[in-house]
Design a protein around this motif. Structure first.
Motif, PDB file in Angstrom:
ATOM      1  N   PHE A 117     -28.646  12.467  43.543  1.00  0.00           N
ATOM      2  CA  PHE A 117     -27.930  11.218  43.823  1.00  0.00           C
ATOM      3  C   PHE A 117     -26.729  11.058  42.888  1.00  0.00           C
ATOM      4  O   PHE A 117     -25.627  10.712  43.319  1.00  0.00           O
ATOM      5  CB  PHE A 117     -28.882  10.033  43.665  1.00  0.00           C
ATOM      6  N   GLU A 118     -26.921  11.305  41.608  1.00  0.00           N
ATOM      7  CA  GLU A 118     -25.843  11.115  40.635  1.00  0.00           C
ATOM      8  C   GLU A 118     -24.704  12.086  40.881  1.00  0.00           C
ATOM      9  O   GLU A 118     -23.528  11.710  40.826  1.00  0.00           O
ATOM     10  CB  GLU A 118     -26.400  11.279  39.223  1.00  0.00           C
ATOM     11  N   LEU A 119     -25.036  13.347  41.150  1.00  0.00           N
ATOM     12  CA  LEU A 119     -23.993  14.340  41.381  1.00  0.00           C
ATOM     13  C   LEU A 119     -23.169  13.992  42.608  1.00  0.00           C
ATOM     14  O   LEU A 119     -21.931  14.018  42.576  1.00  0.00           O
ATOM     15  CB  LEU A 119     -24.615  15.729  41.534  1.00  0.00           C
ATOM     16  N   LEU A 120     -23.825  13.668  43.720  1.00  0.00           N
ATOM     17  CA  LEU A 120     -23.089  13.343  44.942  1.00  0.00           C
ATOM     18  C   LEU A 120     -22.255  12.081  44.771  1.00  0.00           C
ATOM     19  O   LEU A 120     -21.143  11.986  45.297  1.00  0.00           O
ATOM     20  CB  LEU A 120     -24.064  13.188  46.105  1.00  0.00           C
ATOM     21  N   ALA A 121     -22.773  11.097  44.013  1.00  0.00           N
ATOM     22  CA  ALA A 121     -22.021   9.859  43.808  1.00  0.00           C
ATOM     23  C   ALA A 121     -20.745  10.114  43.018  1.00  0.00           C
ATOM     24  O   ALA A 121     -19.677   9.601  43.357  1.00  0.00           O
ATOM     25  CB  ALA A 121     -22.900   8.829  43.097  1.00  0.00           C
ATOM     26  N   VAL A 122     -20.833  10.924  41.970  1.00  0.00           N
ATOM     27  CA  VAL A 122     -19.644  11.156  41.150  1.00  0.00           C
ATOM     28  C   VAL A 122     -18.645  12.040  41.881  1.00  0.00           C
ATOM     29  O   VAL A 122     -17.423  11.867  41.745  1.00  0.00           O
ATOM     30  CB  VAL A 122     -20.041  11.751  39.779  1.00  0.00           C
ATOM     31  N   VAL A 123     -19.123  12.990  42.680  1.00  0.00           N
ATOM     32  CA  VAL A 123     -18.208  13.823  43.475  1.00  0.00           C
ATOM     33  C   VAL A 123     -17.486  12.970  44.504  1.00  0.00           C
ATOM     34  O   VAL A 123     -16.265  13.095  44.704  1.00  0.00           O
ATOM     35  CB  VAL A 123     -18.988  14.974  44.151  1.00  0.00           C
ATOM     36  N   GLN A 124     -18.220  12.089  45.157  1.00  0.00           N
ATOM     37  CA  GLN A 124     -17.598  11.216  46.152  1.00  0.00           C
ATOM     38  C   GLN A 124     -16.543  10.324  45.510  1.00  0.00           C
ATOM     39  O   GLN A 124     -15.458  10.132  46.065  1.00  0.00           O
ATOM     40  CB  GLN A 124     -18.670  10.372  46.839  1.00  0.00           C
ATOM     41  N   ARG A 125     -16.843   9.777  44.327  1.00  0.00           N
ATOM     42  CA  ARG A 125     -15.858   8.931  43.632  1.00  0.00           C
ATOM     43  C   ARG A 125     -14.617   9.726  43.275  1.00  0.00           C
ATOM     44  O   ARG A 125     -13.490   9.247  43.424  1.00  0.00           O
ATOM     45  CB  ARG A 125     -16.460   8.338  42.355  1.00  0.00           C
ATOM     46  N   ALA A 126     -14.814  10.944  42.775  1.00  0.00           N
ATOM     47  CA  ALA A 126     -13.679  11.738  42.311  1.00  0.00           C
ATOM     48  C   ALA A 126     -12.765  12.150  43.459  1.00  0.00           C
ATOM     49  O   ALA A 126     -11.547  12.280  43.281  1.00  0.00           O
ATOM     50  CB  ALA A 126     -14.185  12.977  41.570  1.00  0.00           C
ATOM     51  N   LEU A 127     -13.335  12.368  44.648  1.00  0.00           N
ATOM     52  CA  LEU A 127     -12.536  12.821  45.792  1.00  0.00           C
ATOM     53  C   LEU A 127     -12.031  11.676  46.655  1.00  0.00           C
ATOM     54  O   LEU A 127     -11.216  11.904  47.565  1.00  0.00           O
ATOM     55  CB  LEU A 127     -13.368  13.766  46.664  1.00  0.00           C
ATOM     56  N   ALA A 128     -12.479  10.456  46.397  1.00  0.00           N
ATOM     57  CA  ALA A 128     -12.106   9.325  47.248  1.00  0.00           C
ATOM     58  C   ALA A 128     -10.591   9.143  47.286  1.00  0.00           C
ATOM     59  O   ALA A 128      -9.927   9.076  46.258  1.00  0.00           O
ATOM     60  CB  ALA A 128     -12.780   8.046  46.747  1.00  0.00           C
ATOM     61  N   GLU A 182     -15.749  -0.826  37.683  1.00  0.00           N
ATOM     62  CA  GLU A 182     -16.021  -1.732  38.791  1.00  0.00           C
ATOM     63  C   GLU A 182     -17.523  -2.037  38.809  1.00  0.00           C
ATOM     64  O   GLU A 182     -18.322  -1.192  39.221  1.00  0.00           O
ATOM     65  CB  GLU A 182     -15.577  -1.113  40.111  1.00  0.00           C
ATOM     66  N   PRO A 183     -17.930  -3.216  38.340  1.00  0.00           N
ATOM     67  CA  PRO A 183     -19.358  -3.502  38.232  1.00  0.00           C
ATOM     68  C   PRO A 183     -20.097  -3.453  39.561  1.00  0.00           C
ATOM     69  O   PRO A 183     -21.240  -2.990  39.633  1.00  0.00           O
ATOM     70  CB  PRO A 183     -19.399  -4.911  37.620  1.00  0.00           C
ATOM     71  N   ARG A 184     -19.459  -3.894  40.640  1.00  0.00           N
ATOM     72  CA  ARG A 184     -20.140  -3.884  41.933  1.00  0.00           C
ATOM     73  C   ARG A 184     -20.448  -2.460  42.380  1.00  0.00           C
ATOM     74  O   ARG A 184     -21.532  -2.181  42.901  1.00  0.00           O
ATOM     75  CB  ARG A 184     -19.291  -4.595  42.982  1.00  0.00           C
ATOM     76  N   ARG A 185     -19.490  -1.563  42.203  1.00  0.00           N
ATOM     77  CA  ARG A 185     -19.721  -0.179  42.604  1.00  0.00           C
ATOM     78  C   ARG A 185     -20.794   0.454  41.733  1.00  0.00           C
ATOM     79  O   ARG A 185     -21.698   1.135  42.233  1.00  0.00           O
ATOM     80  CB  ARG A 185     -18.422   0.624  42.500  1.00  0.00           C
ATOM     81  N   MET A 186     -20.715   0.236  40.418  1.00  0.00           N
ATOM     82  CA  MET A 186     -21.707   0.797  39.511  1.00  0.00           C
ATOM     83  C   MET A 186     -23.108   0.295  39.850  1.00  0.00           C
ATOM     84  O   MET A 186     -24.073   1.066  39.910  1.00  0.00           O
ATOM     85  CB  MET A 186     -21.340   0.439  38.075  1.00  0.00           C
ATOM     86  N   LEU A 187     -23.217  -1.009  40.111  1.00  0.00           N
ATOM     87  CA  LEU A 187     -24.520  -1.586  40.410  1.00  0.00           C
ATOM     88  C   LEU A 187     -25.040  -1.121  41.773  1.00  0.00           C
ATOM     89  O   LEU A 187     -26.244  -0.887  41.939  1.00  0.00           O
ATOM     90  CB  LEU A 187     -24.431  -3.107  40.375  1.00  0.00           C
ATOM     91  N   ALA A 188     -24.142  -0.974  42.753  1.00  0.00           N
ATOM     92  CA  ALA A 188     -24.577  -0.515  44.080  1.00  0.00           C
ATOM     93  C   ALA A 188     -25.178   0.880  43.996  1.00  0.00           C
ATOM     94  O   ALA A 188     -26.222   1.156  44.619  1.00  0.00           O
ATOM     95  CB  ALA A 188     -23.399  -0.543  45.051  1.00  0.00           C
ATOM     96  N   GLU A 189     -24.553   1.769  43.230  1.00  0.00           N
ATOM     97  CA  GLU A 189     -25.084   3.120  43.083  1.00  0.00           C
ATOM     98  C   GLU A 189     -26.427   3.100  42.362  1.00  0.00           C
ATOM     99  O   GLU A 189     -27.370   3.807  42.741  1.00  0.00           O
ATOM    100  CB  GLU A 189     -24.074   3.981  42.324  1.00  0.00           C
ATOM    101  N   LEU A 190     -26.517   2.280  41.317  1.00  0.00           N
ATOM    102  CA  LEU A 190     -27.768   2.191  40.565  1.00  0.00           C
ATOM    103  C   LEU A 190     -28.888   1.618  41.430  1.00  0.00           C
ATOM    104  O   LEU A 190     -30.008   2.147  41.456  1.00  0.00           O
ATOM    105  CB  LEU A 190     -27.547   1.307  39.331  1.00  0.00           C
ATOM    106  N   PHE A 191     -28.598   0.554  42.175  1.00  0.00           N
ATOM    107  CA  PHE A 191     -29.626  -0.080  42.994  1.00  0.00           C
ATOM    108  C   PHE A 191     -30.082   0.834  44.131  1.00  0.00           C
ATOM    109  O   PHE A 191     -31.256   0.821  44.512  1.00  0.00           O
ATOM    110  CB  PHE A 191     -29.117  -1.408  43.551  1.00  0.00           C
TER     111      PHE A 191
END
Length: 540
Positions: free
Chosen positions: A522-533, A236-245
């Motif tokens: 930031f990266e760890l929390l983002a990937v944990v949140q995605r995995a548990l969503a 999902e490009p929007r999600r990937m870009l939102a996390e990066l930005f």
């Protein structure tokens, strides 16, 4: 004839090895891949085809018919009606494809060659490309091949040893760097303004520079070896870009700079491509912009661009990164994309750099079917733009409903962290606790299985390189239902091995996601949140 089958280097390196043979004998030399496509333009094959077109009465040549698979070295030689001959030797190219070294064609009888002159200008030009070799000189061809086989085999073994060494060094460097950067980030969270915070920020900046050099050297080695292969993943490009930005905005704010980012409304919800490489290029450009900007800030835009692809599912994204920094002199604007190039003379440069990032970024963009460009004026900033050819998915997966989205806090989710390094355990535990998760640390995969069998767990963070049972095999066993936990439990791999192949192996083993160390908060929390969503908490 030599029976050794050498492993050849990347095409450009291979051509440099073979050019002396062309100069020595005047014979065209080419490398073909299955089913016969040349690795680089083959003037010998072109001249051969021209001669048969100019002399149709001599009959068709069996060499010019489509050939598949590649010929074995002991198959009977076909006879060219024009009197041409060629030598073919087996090769295994660096990426594992079968190939063959073609020396020729050439004439074996001077009279055959002389008889063809005078038919047309095209025929005479082709004859000048194809020489006549007497028997005593033809022996040099096999002698050269034997020497080349021995050299290429040694080079392949040395290359494999080098790649293994770099992989090991990457892991050994990333593991302590993970602890250093992690502890610095924890200290920075609790440290107010003052000299101590300034020292911590300087140490963190130096660590980030070291990490950038490690990443760039590994990427450069992969590119030089011809092993830059893009992934084909649904993302999902929007999600990937939102996390990066969001991460870049924090970085810009810490430097006192503004950061604006916009994604056009027509950018698709889902695309197929390599999100990691796309993120790498964009992050490199943004970090460069921040590094070379002292006042003002950055503007980033992502839009759709027209595509020339014949594919109906093609989608081209256009990225633009503009800064108000120092700018680049006109005579340096192309040179900055060369590997090891830097934007200003070494003795006078104010900004640390290794001269690798932009060259690697251009290589990656080229693999994506695009081109990286720059427009800049000294003292007025720079604008970098690049395009990337991606694909629209055949079927768009439904996005999570708003009420299924993960909450900003952990909500008490129990996360077990399998890691044998105490510093890494402490870092992850503190990050997860601060967000409201309940972390549990184990120092082996055997301990992980004991825990999974004894209590409910919502997620597993898995170090890949563990003593005893490794993280990949543990993931496979959990997916087979051999752990006592649900077979579909989210598993995120953490590893000091950072190549795309390492990530592919982790995902193939069944991991939900994969993070290379050093791991940022930031990266760890983002990937944990995605995995548990969207998942109910089993341990709650």
């Amino acid at each position: 004839m030599a029976r050794d089958v050498p492993s050849a280097e990347a095409p450009r390196s291979l051509k440099r090895l073979l050019d002396p043979l062309t100069g020595l004998l005047g014979v065209p030399v080419a490398v073909n891949t299955n089913p016969g496509a040349p690795v680089w333009p083959d003037p010998g094959a072109e001249a051969h085809a021209i001669l048969h077109r100019e002399f149709p009465e001599r009959g068709p040549c069996p060499w010019l018919a489509p050939r598949s698979p590649l010929a074995e070295t002991d198959e009977p030689k076909s006879v060219c009606p024009l009197g041409l001959s060629a030598e073919r030797f087996p090769l295994i190219l660096r990426d594992g494809r079968p190939g063959e070294l073609v020396v020729g064609p050439y004439f074996t009888n001077p009279a055959d060659r002389q008889a063809l002159f005078g038919r047309s200008r095209a025929a005479d030009a082709a004859l000048h490309v194809l020489p006549c070799l007497l028997p005593q000189r033809r022996g040099l061809i096999e002698l050269f091949y034997r020497e080349f086989a021995a050299f290429a085999g040694s080079a392949a073994r040395a290359g494999a040893a080098k790649e293994q060494f770099l992989a090991n060094m990457s892991h050994e460097l990333r593991t302590p760097l993970n602890g250093i950067m992690g502890m610095l980030s924890l200290l920075l969270q609790s440290e107010g303004d003052g000299r101590r915070r300034q020292f911590l920020e300087l140490a963190m900046n130096a660590s980030n520079q070291l990490l950038g050099v490690i990443n760039a050297l590994l990427d450069l080695n992969g590119i030089a070896s011809g092993r830059l292969v893009l992934a084909e993943e649904l993302f999902e490009p929007r999600r990937m870009l939102a996390e990066l930005f969001a991460m870049c905005a924090e970085d810009a704010a810490s430097r006192g700079l503004s950061f604006q980012a916009a994604v056009a409304d027509d950018v698709p919800v889902q695309l197929v491509g390599d999100p990691q490489r796309l993120r790498q290029v964009l992050l490199n450009l943004i970090h460069n912009g921040l590094k070379y900007t002292e006042r003002g800030g950055l503007d980033v835009a992502v839009t759709m661009a027209p595509t020339q692809s014949a594919r109906s599912d093609a989608a081209k994204l256009l990225f633009s990164v503009s800064d108000t920094g120092i700018g680049i002199a006109p005579d340096r604007q192309e040179a900055i994309f060369d590997h090891f190039a830097i934007g200003e003379p070494f003795l006078g440069k104010r900004y640390a750099q290794a001269g690798l990032g932009l060259g690697i970024a251009r290589d990656i963009v080229g693999k994506m079917g695009g081109r990286l460009r720059v427009e800049s004026e000294l003292g007025r900033g720079s604008t970098f733009t690049f395009t990337a050819e991606l694909r629209r998915p055949c079927v768009v997966s439904p996005a999570p409903a708003p009420n299924e989205a993960a909450q900003p806090t952990g909500g008490g989710a129990v996360i077990v962290h399998a890691e044998d390094d105490p510093v890494a355990q402490l870092l992850v535990r503190r990050i997860l606790e601060d967000r409201g998760y309940v972390p549990i640390s184990v120092d082996s995969c055997e301990g992980l299985f004991d825990l999974l069998a004894s209590r409910p767990v919502d997620m597993v963070l898995m170090d890949v390189a563990m003593p005893g049972l490794c993280g990949l095999e543990s993931t496979r066993r959990i997916r087979r239902g051999e752990s006592g936990a649900a077979a579909d439990i989210p598993i995120v791999g953490l590893s000091g091995s950072a190549t795309p192949e390492d990530r592919r192996q982790g995902l193939s083993a069944g991991m939900t996601d994969y993070i290379a160390k050093p791991v940022t908060r930031f990266e760890l929390l983002a990937v944990v949140q995605r995995a548990l969503a969207g998942r109910p908490l089993r341990a709650a």
